[in-house]
Design a protein around this motif. Structure first.
Motif, PDB file in Angstrom:
ATOM      1  N   VAL A   1       8.385  -8.092  -8.521  1.00  0.00           N
ATOM      2  CA  VAL A   1       7.381  -7.216  -7.929  1.00  0.00           C
ATOM      3  C   VAL A   1       6.773  -6.319  -9.006  1.00  0.00           C
ATOM      4  O   VAL A   1       7.491  -5.709  -9.799  1.00  0.00           O
TER       5      VAL A   1
ATOM      6  N   TYR B   1      18.284  -0.048  -2.660  1.00  0.00           N
ATOM      7  CA  TYR B   1      17.562  -1.151  -3.292  1.00  0.00           C
ATOM      8  C   TYR B   1      16.061  -0.982  -3.087  1.00  0.00           C
ATOM      9  O   TYR B   1      15.597  -0.640  -2.000  1.00  0.00           O
ATOM     10  N   GLY B   2      15.291  -1.226  -4.129  1.00  0.00           N
ATOM     11  CA  GLY B   2      13.842  -1.217  -3.996  1.00  0.00           C
ATOM     12  C   GLY B   2      13.249   0.185  -3.963  1.00  0.00           C
ATOM     13  O   GLY B   2      13.858   1.166  -4.387  1.00  0.00           O
TER      14      GLY B   2
ATOM     15  N   LEU C   1      14.400  -4.576  -7.572  1.00  0.00           N
ATOM     16  CA  LEU C   1      13.337  -5.328  -6.908  1.00  0.00           C
ATOM     17  C   LEU C   1      12.398  -5.966  -7.924  1.00  0.00           C
ATOM     18  O   LEU C   1      11.872  -7.062  -7.713  1.00  0.00           O
TER      19      LEU C   1
ATOM     20  N   TYR D   1       3.391  -1.908  -5.427  1.00  0.00           N
ATOM     21  CA  TYR D   1       4.035  -1.601  -4.147  1.00  0.00           C
ATOM     22  C   TYR D   1       3.271  -0.487  -3.447  1.00  0.00           C
ATOM     23  O   TYR D   1       2.791   0.460  -4.087  1.00  0.00           O
TER      24      TYR D   1
ATOM     25  N   ASN E   1      10.599  -1.911   7.652  1.00  0.00           N
ATOM     26  CA  ASN E   1      11.949  -1.687   7.140  1.00  0.00           C
ATOM     27  C   ASN E   1      12.567  -0.455   7.781  1.00  0.00           C
ATOM     28  O   ASN E   1      12.026   0.648   7.662  1.00  0.00           O
TER      29      ASN E   1
ATOM     30  N   ALA F   1       3.861  -5.460  -0.985  1.00  0.00           N
ATOM     31  CA  ALA F   1       4.115  -5.575  -2.419  1.00  0.00           C
ATOM     32  C   ALA F   1       3.400  -6.800  -2.966  1.00  0.00           C
ATOM     33  O   ALA F   1       3.101  -7.752  -2.233  1.00  0.00           O
TER      34      ALA F   1
ATOM     35  N   CYS G   1      11.565   1.509  -0.998  1.00  0.00           N
ATOM     36  CA  CYS G   1      11.487   2.124   0.332  1.00  0.00           C
ATOM     37  C   CYS G   1      12.380   3.357   0.489  1.00  0.00           C
ATOM     38  O   CYS G   1      11.966   4.331   1.138  1.00  0.00           O
TER      39      CYS G   1
ATOM     40  N   ASN H   1      13.944  -0.998 -11.537  1.00  0.00           N
ATOM     41  CA  ASN H   1      14.447  -1.209 -10.185  1.00  0.00           C
ATOM     42  C   ASN H   1      14.810  -2.671  -9.967  1.00  0.00           C
ATOM     43  O   ASN H   1      14.105  -3.572 -10.427  1.00  0.00           O
TER      44      ASN H   1
END
Length: 335
Positions: free
Chosen positions: A133, A98-99, A127, A136, A53, A155, A101, A125
């Motif tokens: 999920v 988002y998420g 995600l 992670y 990513n 994940a 990362c 979150n």
């Protein structure tokens, strides 16, 4: 989720975006090298979801991705378990916040969440809600200069223990991409040598990248005639005079067809002459390795007012540049 938009993060995001642009990574397109790393990460950790990513100042771009392709009833992912739903059409981009990362990038350290529900700051979150999920593991993705460009992450849809061996293995897997970044920098240096050829050409030249025709390079005569613009500026916006006479339409055609296109005999008012000048334009699609998709356009402007350059000279010049780019064997303008 707490805000990641502090002044420090904003400046870091701008620097990261510039570096991604220079490396040719500021786009969503999949790339085989990064897909392979994602697949290895999924296999190594036995996780059903893995990504390489890259994060700029606006969005996340999953240039490497591994997701299960089987149906929920026939899931055969590396973890050997089922998945909540079919993820084969999962988008390769997401908003910048988002998420998990973005937290890895902001904190500059590996993030291991064995059960998201144990962490109030992460439990809500998107995600978790969108994909289900529950665990992670994200590792900072540093380039050869030490700058963090994004993450390599995995994940799972169930709680997981990310032991020391898995965490260290993810660090080592991420470091294998250093050679990719070194190669891109080496190719950039060779491109700069090629750009020196542009400086000595007797006509305006610009090299643009992608469908937005971001200005990768312009020689001095281009700036003198049509105006100096910043690198990576979108061509249509910063060179409206060229757009008005159809130059960018011709560049669109060259990029989509893979064939040179021309704009014959158009009148333009230039920055270095008091009266309108007549120009013809040759737009040649450029790729930096044989067989790779065309990602750029080399545009040569021929002043047909006063001293005129015949069509053969700029065409030969453009063909030579194309050959030189292909000899580089890859780089930011290639796939």
């Amino acid at each position: 989720m707490e805000s990641l938009s502090s002044e420090h993060d904003r400046l870091a995001g701008e620097q990261r975006t510039l570096r991604l642009r220079i490396l040719g990574l500021n786009a969503v397109e999949a790339e085989a090298t990064f897909d392979r790393i994602a697949r290895l990460a999924a296999s190594f950790t036995h996780a059903p979801l893995a990504m390489v990513n890259f994060i700029n100042d606006e969005r996340q771009m999953f240039r490497g991705m591994y997701v299960p392709t089987s149906s929920p009833d026939e899931a055969a992912d590396p973890a050997g378990g089922g998945i909540p739903f079919d993820l084969s059409n999962l988008a390769r981009e997401a908003p910048g916040d988002y998420g998990f990362c973005p937290h890895v990038v902001a904190q500059r350290t590996q993030l291991a969440l064995e059960d998201v529900f144990d962490y109030p700051r992460f439990k809500g979150n998107p995600l978790v809600n969108d994909l289900g999920v529950r665990s992670y593991l994200g590792t900072p993705l540093r380039d050869n200069t030490g700058m963090i460009l994004g993450t390599v992450c995995v994940a799972d849809f169930k709680p997981r223990t990310w032991d020391r061996q898995l965490r260290q293995g993810m660090h080592e897997l991420t470091e294998t991409l250093l050679s990719e970044f070194r190669l891109r920098d080496s190719l950039l240096a060779q491109q700069q040598e090629l750009f020196a050829v542009f400086d000595g050409a007797p006509f305006p030249i610009m090299l643009t990248e992608g469908p937005e025709h971001l200005l990768r390079y312009a020689n001095g005569r281009q700036g003198q005639a049509f105006g100096m613009v910043r690198q990576f500026s979108p061509g249509r916006q910063v060179l409206p005079g060229l757009d008005a006479v159809g130059v960018f339409k011709a560049m669109d055609d060259a990029l989509s067809t893979g064939r040179p296109t021309t704009v014959p005999q158009v009148a333009l008012r230039t920055c270095d002459a008091p009266m309108p000048q007549e120009f013809s334009f040759l737009c040649t699609p450029v790729r930096t390795s044989p067989g790779a998709p065309f990602k750029g356009v080399l545009t040569v402007a021929m002043n047909t007012t006063g001293q005129s350059y015949g069509g053969a000279e700029p065409q030969a010049f453009a063909a030579n540049v194309q050959q030189q780019f292909e000899r580089l064997g890859g780089g930011p303008l290639s796939d």
